[in-house]
Design an enzyme around this catalytic site. Structure first.
Site, short mmCIF file in Angstrom:
data_model
loop_
_atom_site.label_atom_id
_atom_site.label_comp_id
_atom_site.label_asym_id
_atom_site.label_seq_id
_atom_site.Cartn_x
_atom_site.Cartn_y
_atom_site.Cartn_z
N TYR B 260 -7.19 -0.25 0.25
CA TYR B 260 -6.10 0.00 1.19
C TYR B 260 -6.55 0.69 2.48
O TYR B 260 -6.24 0.25 3.59
CB TYR B 260 -5.00 0.82 0.51
CG TYR B 260 -3.91 1.27 1.44
CD1 TYR B 260 -2.88 0.42 1.78
CD2 TYR B 260 -3.93 2.54 2.00
CE1 TYR B 260 -1.89 0.82 2.65
CE2 TYR B 260 -2.94 2.95 2.88
CZ TYR B 260 -1.93 2.09 3.20
OH TYR B 260 -0.96 2.49 4.07
N ASP B 295 0.99 -4.25 -2.54
CA ASP B 295 2.22 -4.61 -1.85
C ASP B 295 2.02 -4.71 -0.34
O ASP B 295 2.68 -5.48 0.34
CB ASP B 295 3.29 -3.56 -2.14
CG ASP B 295 2.78 -2.15 -1.91
OD1 ASP B 295 1.98 -1.68 -2.76
OD2 ASP B 295 3.14 -1.53 -0.91
N LYS B 367 3.45 -1.14 -10.87
CA LYS B 367 4.33 -0.54 -9.88
C LYS B 367 4.89 -1.64 -8.97
O LYS B 367 4.14 -2.36 -8.32
CB LYS B 367 3.57 0.46 -9.04
CG LYS B 367 4.46 1.15 -8.04
CD LYS B 367 3.64 1.71 -6.92
CE LYS B 367 4.54 2.48 -5.97
NZ LYS B 367 3.80 2.89 -4.80
#
Lengths: 245, 515
Positions: B260, B295, B367
């Site tokens: 990330y 995500d 998640k």
């Protein structure tokens, strides 16, 4: 013409509001909500819902009518209409009127980590079926991404000989984006670059009026796509070119 | 439960590719350390506090070390030598150091000496973490864990206000509270100190703020009879330091992704890989569950076309997590409900993706992130989109359910926004409780076909990444279309090659624990 909100009958003035009070959900809360709505100017406020939000907060939904109306004749808005043009039309326009490659440099500046806005305008894929600037012929689109310091943004703009600067601001807590937008204008002026670029701000909470006020050439909010931005910028560059002669 | 009848061989090859990808990087990681790894060691030894310019002592010490040599020998050896030279214990040395009456030793102690001298503080730090872990286990054993835990965010900038909002959210039914960090903290090469009351778009992650919020949530946990978990973000330039602080203050979940920071914060890839490894080792030791950030790919790229990159990244994150001893039960792999609702059958595609993740990672507390990209200012429509997301969550048995807010893209959530979101999630959980057990997906139907297609594409992508290597893949922009150079980005100057006598006494003991 005087207008009021429309519920189901002209001039009924119906509105809905909801809010939270920092007190328990009981009869006192209910009455407090009603009186608050009255003080807001609502006629016959109807607290249709009260809900407990934990022990110390309560939530209310209220309907009522507003007594005031707006005379449309008194409203003056600086309308900002870019002609609706397709990507092909814009490409054609650059070819015939400017005859060179245009450089668009964009970034989400300052501490803003959101890239959704700038990506929607610049990236190949675009947003909701509207291709981004990267896909345009005669446009070199450079997306510097997020959290770009104003100094770095200006440095890159200079390096790339930018014609158009796109600044995206998404996070709005405590109005940090306003300061950041103003800082950029000042920096460009210090560098004596302000007049050489078309400076555009964009973001969910940006309006054209706000952008103009902050010293930008234009501002684009929600529901604006790459072709809106490109059409404006290209027409503005053509206008400036004509002014020079 | 097997509803998609996915090809197990394809899944197996994905894992083999991902493992090979991570293996190469781990060899690189093993030969390097970073300034933040060294600062984390100091934190775990008990170094805390700031000087009068608010510079953390851990930064001062590591900077002193850098002025003399580099970090490649390890800060621990210099600290041990300092204690030996000054004949002081750690606390006394730090007081003298801060007063300018003692300096960091010019020459490092030997590895053996270092381990012997620092032993009391290593023991003390690790013991504190173990105690916190036991305390968490006690809470969890007492109160149990919901099958789908409701996760909400607070982000006022003021920790005292956050506490009020967090407690209210817990009373309303939230199981997990994340305190979003102030925008830009990930790019600070130090951790701010003390209780903070101002931030931008969030609240600074500091050890004092962690402690305050943990206390508040313990309080409310007793009242509501559920253990309320606390989340923060071990990402950015101080990734392992945040993990160290979280371990000491009993945070339960950390956002902790291996890719990330590289992709979305332009943090140098070498720095990130080294930092994520030590932070995950700490998390594994402390029993902190990690959440990965897949995500985010979908907010940048197209959620239909790039779905396989999410799955590929989940495999890579899993492989890295295994290398840092994280068990499957601590791997909260991330994904999101981000497909444009204007696309026909988009809900079915979402189900395919979520069900696929559930079946491929059966033991992972997945998640699931809500729609954000296609939420406009129409709060009423957003409520509907979030309801669809909540239904998908129940239908596919997701573990950590981050609730969508109807005011997404307008402001940080109001108390009532959060409440309405919790109410919606709980209502849907109840109304559709046994939905999952009652349904099968038809062979050859949209959901089956879509899941297979995504899995197949993920396998091909992982195969390619294995061939080119992860470093090159990141340079080529494989994930989210973002290209990052090996030598580019922030924080590279904090990366050092380990000396042959390097030692990280904390990692050594943690590794021992897992052996």
């Amino acid at each position: 013409m005087n207008i009021k909100p429309y519920g189901d009958t002209l001039q009924d003035g119906k509105v809905q509001i909801s809010f939270t009070l920092p007190i328990a959900a009981d009869a006192i809360g209910l009455e407090a909500a009603r009186q608050l709505a009255k003080k807001m100017g609502l006629i016959d406020p109807n607290v249709v819902h009260q809900e407990k939000l934990g022990d110390h907060f309560s939530f209310y939904i209220v309907y009522g009518s507003v007594g005031v109306s707006i005379d449309l004749n008194d409203i003056h808005v600086e309308t900002f209409e870019t002609p609706t043009m397709t990507r092909e039309e814009i490409e054609q326009l650059i070819e015939t009127e400017l005859d060179r490659e245009l450089v668009f440099v964009g970034a989400s500046t300052g501490t803003d980590a959101h890239t959704v806005g700038i990506d929607a305008i610049m990236n190949m894929k675009g947003f909701a079926g509207h291709y981004g600037l990267e896909r345009y012929k005669h446009i070199k689109a450079v997306n510097l991404g997020s959290q770009v310091a104003n100094e770095e943004f200006v440095r890159q703009a200079k390096l790339l000989k930018a014609d158009v600067l796109l600044v995206s601001q998404t996070v709005t807590q405590k109005d940090i984006h306003l300061k950041n937008l103003v800082d950029l204008v000042e920096l460009l002026e210090t560098e004596q670059m302000r007049k050489d670029v078309v400076l555009i701000a964009g973001g969910a909470r940006i309006t054209h009026e706000l952008a103009k006020e902050l010293g930008y050439d234009a501002g684009f909010g929600p529901k604006k796509y790459a072709e809106d931005v490109a059409a404006y910028a290209v027409l503005e560059l053509i206008r400036r070119k004509k002014q020079m002669f | 439960m097997n509803k998609l009848n996915l090809d197990q061989k394809t899944i197996e090859s994905c894992r083999i590719h991902a493992n090979a990808i991570a293996e190469k990087i781990v060899r690189f990681i093993d030969n390097h350390t970073t300034v933040s790894v060294e600062r984390s060691i100091l934190r775990l030894l008990g170094v805390d506090g700031v000087d009068r310019y608010q510079v953390p002592l851990v930064n001062r010490l590591v900077d002193d070390c850098l002025q003399q040599r580099n970090c490649g020998e390890g800060i621990s050896r210099y600290l041990a030598a300092s204690l030996k030279n000054t004949q002081r214990n750690l606390a006394d040395f730090l007081v003298a150091y801060q007063a300018g009456k003692a300096t960091l030793a010019k020459d490092p102690a030997s590895v053996e000496e270092t381990l012997a001298i620092l032993k009391p503080w290593i023991d003390q730090g690790l013991k504190k973490i173990q105690e916190q872990k036991e305390l968490r286990n006690h809470w969890i054993n007492t109160y149990g864990t919901a099958k789908t835990q409701i996760y909400v965010i607070v982000a006022t900038g003021n920790i005292h206000e956050d506490v009020i909002q967090a407690q209210a959210a817990a009373r309303a039914g939230a199981d997990i509270i994340a305190v979003i960090r102030s925008t830009g903290q990930s790019l600070l090469d130090y951790v701010p100190y003390g209780i903070t009351t101002e931030g931008f778009g969030g609240t600074y992650a500091t050890q004092a703020n962690f402690r305050l919020m943990r206390q508040a949530l313990d309080e409310v946990s007793k009242d509501v009879g559920r253990y309320i978990r606390l989340v923060n973000y071990a990402s950015g330039l101080c990734m392992p330091e945040i993990a160290a602080m979280a371990a000491l203050e009993r945070l339960d979940i950390l956002l902790n992704d291996s890719l990330y920071g590289i992709i979305f914060r332009d943090i140098n890839m070498q720095r990130t890989f080294i930092d994520q490894n030590f932070s995950r080792l700490i998390n594994a030791y402390a029993g902190i569950l990690i959440n990965t950030g897949e995500d985010n790919y979908l907010t940048t790229s197209d959620a239909v076309e790039e779905a396989h990159t999410v799955l590929a990244s989940q495999f890579i994150n899993e492989a890295f997590a295994k290398k840092a001893h994280l068990s499957a039960s601590l791997m909260g792999l991330g994904h999101a409900f981000e497909i444009d609702p204007e696309i026909e059958n988009s809900f079915l595609f979402e189900i395919a993706q979520a069900e696929m993740a559930r079946e491929i990672f059966p033991d992972a507390p997945l998640k699931y992130m809500p729609p954000t990209k296609h939420i406009s200012g129409n709060i009423f429509r957003a409520t509907m989109q979030n309801a669809l997301f909540n239904l998908a969550t129940v239908m596919t048995d997701q573990s950590i359910h981050l609730l969508g807010m109807m005011t997404e893209a307008i402001h940080t959530p109001f108390l009532s926004d959060r409440f309405l979101a919790i109410d919606s999630a709980k209502t849907i959980q109840k109304t559709a409780k046994s939905f999952r057990e009652a349904i099968d997906y038809r062979e050859g139907g949209v959901i089956h076909t879509r899941a297979r297609e995504v899995l197949q594409k993920a396998k091909l992508l992982l195969g390619d990444v294995e061939k080119t290597g992860l470093f090159n893949a990141l340079e080529n922009g494989v994930f989210a279309g973002v290209k990052r150079p090996f030598q580019g980005g922030k924080g590279l100057e904090g990366v050092y090659v380990k000396d042959k006598d390097y030692v990280n006494p904390i990692a050594l003991r943690m590794e021992e624990f897992f052996r």
